[in-house]
Design an enzyme around this catalytic site. Structure first.
Site, short mmCIF file in Angstrom:
data_model
loop_
_atom_site.label_atom_id
_atom_site.label_comp_id
_atom_site.label_asym_id
_atom_site.label_seq_id
_atom_site.Cartn_x
_atom_site.Cartn_y
_atom_site.Cartn_z
N GLU A 134 0.85 -1.16 -0.08
CA GLU A 134 0.02 0.00 0.20
C GLU A 134 0.84 1.27 0.29
OE1 GLU A 134 -3.11 0.22 -0.39
OE2 GLU A 134 -4.05 -1.71 0.29
N ASP A 277 -5.18 -9.54 -8.27
CA ASP A 277 -5.42 -8.55 -9.36
C ASP A 277 -4.52 -7.73 -9.92
OD1 ASP A 277 -5.36 -7.48 -6.84
OD2 ASP A 277 -7.25 -6.25 -7.07
N GLU A 371 -19.32 -6.02 -2.21
CA GLU A 371 -17.77 -6.46 -2.26
C GLU A 371 -17.56 -7.81 -2.73
OE1 GLU A 371 -13.87 -5.22 -0.52
OE2 GLU A 371 -15.41 -4.41 -1.78
N GLU A 389 -12.87 0.44 -9.22
CA GLU A 389 -12.62 -0.46 -10.63
C GLU A 389 -13.50 -0.39 -11.64
OE1 GLU A 389 -9.94 -1.53 -7.25
OE2 GLU A 389 -12.18 -1.11 -7.25
#
Length: 783
Positions: A134, A277, A371, A389
């Site tokens: 992150e 992903d 989610e 996204e």
């Protein structure tokens, strides 16, 4: 490619979620379309100002804004959310992450002011463990993106001539602080590092996800190109090379979690969602930005494997990397919504169109993209934490096709955010309740009727060609979800190849017939069979028609087969409290771990978990060992809490609801669901808020070691006598008997309440109670 042109593209790719509002006109839209785009652009600009101003006014220099509380989230001061807080480093994360967005939006005055604030406030001298992944994508990426914008303003606009590479200096400092995490035998970085000391936790953080290890190439390569120091890009390339070496050679699939020291796979599930992903994303974009065909070749190998092995349903469902014909789970997570956008960049636009359309059906059904959701579009995990996204994929499809349909999709996304998520101080995450299972089955036929009404086996291709007015009317049509009544179904004649009541799962002849009808089969982990029809996959119009009839027969059989047995309640029997009055509380069981029954009851004394949510390793194992442990709901799945308690030596778990006002008698019966992967060997009981409060209320004046608890499936008052310190006469006067007298059968609304714990498996009910909420969504600061 020059350094600055490289970074200009880098800024574009890191700002795609914001660039949705920059609806281009490369495809020469009509004047009316331009007017709509400009109106929508202005609306999104206003929404951005609302959120940005709220952060700067109420939260800066904190990392995040809590939009409902209207205050900043400061690590070490604001109550911890467990591992979720590893994204926070007390380094003004939101402001840094927004720098390049300000530049893309043309807000140059605000950008210049933000850079000055970053110079004055941002420091990395904080004694906290942060997520390497992150911190690289958000902090390092934000600083480099901001640096690129500042250079462009100097070169092309003659602004910010005072700027002296301060953002690049901060980025270099941060990059150096993160380098020790890469000192592993594999080159895969540890998942966390101490910002101040550079220390890593080799034992606790020995495992990391594929995305965490493979999502740093762009930022680290950019830092190398700006500084001339090759060490950053070299570290990222080494990690990418090692990941590639660990693919399953027979399938070219990747797992989701591996050990950083020996490279062994910890979780072998392979998909395109959470945990993996952005690894795919950085392979393809690594080729685009670096021009290294190695990354394109690797991406293509993975892409072909995904198309080959993950096509068991219209949406891509995880399989096992070493057994690709075995489904690893029966749901899809929202992070996979980036995939259509990546398919556009790959050049596979038609497949991207179909994937996006299916996601949009889920979106329109639930107002937001949950989610996690099943392949029949039901909610599996009912949260929407404002993920971008799906908007990104919508934007890229519009840029690739020029289809105004995607302008309408973008408009719907914006309107739903404005209507449902806007609060006084920005935009808050959403909790979404789902419809009950009975209606889910009914709605599933609605998907089929959308396909059938076109009378075409290639509707999924037609839907997203250059649409004309008739096509748009078809797309927007809301078909009535009744029996199939289209011309396609009515024109089917002749003997049946297979009827629903004849179908045997696994029968090769039956499976071949279903394949001809365009029907695919997914075997769920619980042994159930899920059928999904795609008419464009049928061999002929006749086969498609019979397939539609077969699907309707299956739906009718499911309706008439009767409801599943409702979860039976379990009980928590408590004695030894300060008032010496035993009491019995009714709760929900778990669908994982050992089940409470006549031969399996758990006796023990109570202990609290630290942290109270038990979403990370418990800090008080000495107090937990051999005890029944109280934990609070939230922040992670039920089964993760139980697993952490078991590791600390607990013998049972009582999970207390954190939603005020709930009780067993005003809520639908349910059972806590697991994740089909984690195994536990201790029982767990869920208590709603009112029942849980009775335990918590009794504890302050009592000694935990004196409080005896029994977890059981049986309600026998005589057993309470054996394990309490009061006589039978007192027991009859106690709250226990009052609760026994008020235990009544309860019929609840057809609604499932999902939070960040995971799925609450419930059964459909027939009546609506007065406790139902007209608005199934709630705003959540924690998201």
């Amino acid at each position: 490619m020059t350094v600055n042109s490289f970074l200009k593209q880098y800024v574009w790719i890191t700002s795609l979620s914001a660039a949705l509002l920059l609806i281009g006109n490369a495809w020469r839209p009509s004047n009316s379309q331009i007017a709509i785009q400009l109106e929508q652009r202005d609306k999104v600009m206003e929404m951005f100002h609302h959120a940005y101003t709220a952060y700067m006014t109420n939260a800066f220099p904190a990392d995040e804004l809590m939009p409902i509380a209207c205050k900043g989230r400061i690590r070490g001061i604001t109550p911890s959310r467990g591992d979720v807080d590893d994204v926070l480093g007390n380094f003004s994360l939101t402001l840094v992450d927004t720098l390049d967005t300000l530049g893309v939006l043309g807000l140059y005055d605000e950008f210049e002011d933000a850079v000055k604030k970053v110079e004055k406030t941002v420091t990395f001298q904080t004694d906290v463990m942060v997520s390497v992944f992150e911190t690289i994508i958000r902090m390092l990426g934000g600083l480099l993106g901001g640096h690129s914008v500042a250079l462009e303003l100097q070169e092309e606009h003659g602004r910010m001539m005072w700027y002296n590479n301060s953002l690049l200096k901060l980025a270099t400092n941060l990059g150096n602080k993160l380098l020790p995490a890469f000192n592993t035998t594999t080159g895969i970085p540890f998942s966390r590092i101490n910002l101040l000391t550079g220390a890593v936790r080799k034992a606790k953080d020995k495992d990391t996800c594929t995305a965490c290890a493979g999502t740093m190439l762009l930022e680290m390569a950019a830092l190398t190109r700006y500084t001339g120091d090759s060490v950053y890009e070299s570290c990222a390339r080494r990690a990418m090379d090692y990941l590639w070496s660990r693919r399953q050679r027979s399938t070219d699939l990747m797992g989701t979690v591996l050990n950083v020291e020996n490279g062994e796979w910890i979780r072998r599930e392979s998909g395109v969602g959470a945990g993996i992903d952005s690894y795919y994303e950085y392979l393809l974009k690594g080729y685009i930005f670096l021009g290294d065909e190695t990354y394109l070749e690797r991406f293509n190998a993975h892409y072909m494997a995904i198309k080959q092995y993950m096509n068991q349903s219209p949406l891509l469902v995880d399989v096992l990397m070493h057994k690709p014909t075995t489904s690893a789970r029966h749901f899809v997570d929202a992070l996979s919504a980036f995939w259509p956008g990546l398919q556009v960049l790959k050049g596979d636009v038609q497949t991207a169109i179909r994937t996006h359309e299916l996601l949009y059906q889920v979106f329109t059904r639930h107002t937001f993209l949950p989610e996690a959701f099943t392949t029949s579009f039901d909610i599996h995990w009912g949260q929407y934490p404002l993920r971008p996204e799906f908007a990104e994929s919508t934007y890229l499809l519009y840029k690739a096709t020029g289809d105004p349909y995607y302008i309408e999709v973008g408009k719907t996304i914006v309107e739903n955010l404005e209507k449902r998520a806007r609060v006084k101080c920005g935009f808050a995450g959403i909790k979404i309740n789902s419809p009950a299972n009975a209606e889910d089955n009914f709605e599933r036929s609605c998907v089929n009727s959308v396909y059938v009404k076109s009378g075409s086996l290639t509707l999924t291709k037609k839907l997203r060609r250059e649409v004309n007015i008739a096509d748009k009317d078809l797309i927007k049509q809301q078909p009535k979800c009744t029996t199939p009544d289209s011309n396609l179904v009515k024109t089917w004649y002749g003997p049946r190849q297979l009827q629903a009541n004849e179908f045997v799962p696994g029968n090769k002849k039956h499976m071949d017939i279903l394949e001809k009808m365009g029907i695919s089969i997914v075997m769920l982990p619980d042994g159930k069979v899920q059928l999904i029809q795609q008419l464009n996959s049928a061999h002929s119009k006749t086969d498609a028609s019979e397939g539609a009839v077969f699907m309707q027969e299956m739906i009718d059989m499911a309706r008439t087969s009767g409801s599943e047995t409702q979860p039976k309640p379990v009980y928590v029997k408590v004695s030894g409290t300060f008032d010496k009055q035993p009491f019995i509380l009714k709760g929900g069981p778990a669908q994982f771990g050992p089940q409470l029954d006549d031969s399996n009851e758990v006796f023990g004394t109570l202990a609290f978990s630290v942290p109270y949510d038990a979403c990370s390793a418990l800090e008080n194992p000495d107090q937990i060992n051999g005890k029944i442990v109280l934990v609070v709901r939230g922040q992670c799945m039920f089964i993760n809490k139980v697993a952490n308690v078991e590791k600390a030596g607990g013998t049972g778990v009582i999970i207390l609801d954190n939603t005020s006002g709930t009780s067993y008698d005003n809520s639908a019966p349910f059972a806590m669901a697991g994740d089909e992967k984690t195994e536990t060997n201790i029982p767990a009981v869920f208590l709603f808020h009112k029942e849980g409060a009775l335990i918590e209320k009794s504890l302050p004046k009592s000694k935990l070691n004196n409080i005896s608890v029994i977890l059981t499936s049986q309600f026998k008052p005589s057993e309470t006598q054996q394990h309490s310190e009061v006589s039978l006469e007192n027991q009859k006067k106690s709250r226990t008997n009052k609760e026994v007298e008020t235990c009544k059968s309860h019929t609840a609304t057809e609604k499932k309440s999902l939070t960040d714990d995971g799925d609450l498996a419930q059964q459909p009910k027939n009546e609506k109670t007065s406790t139902d909420s007209e608005n199934p969504e709630t705003l959540n600061d924690e998201l």
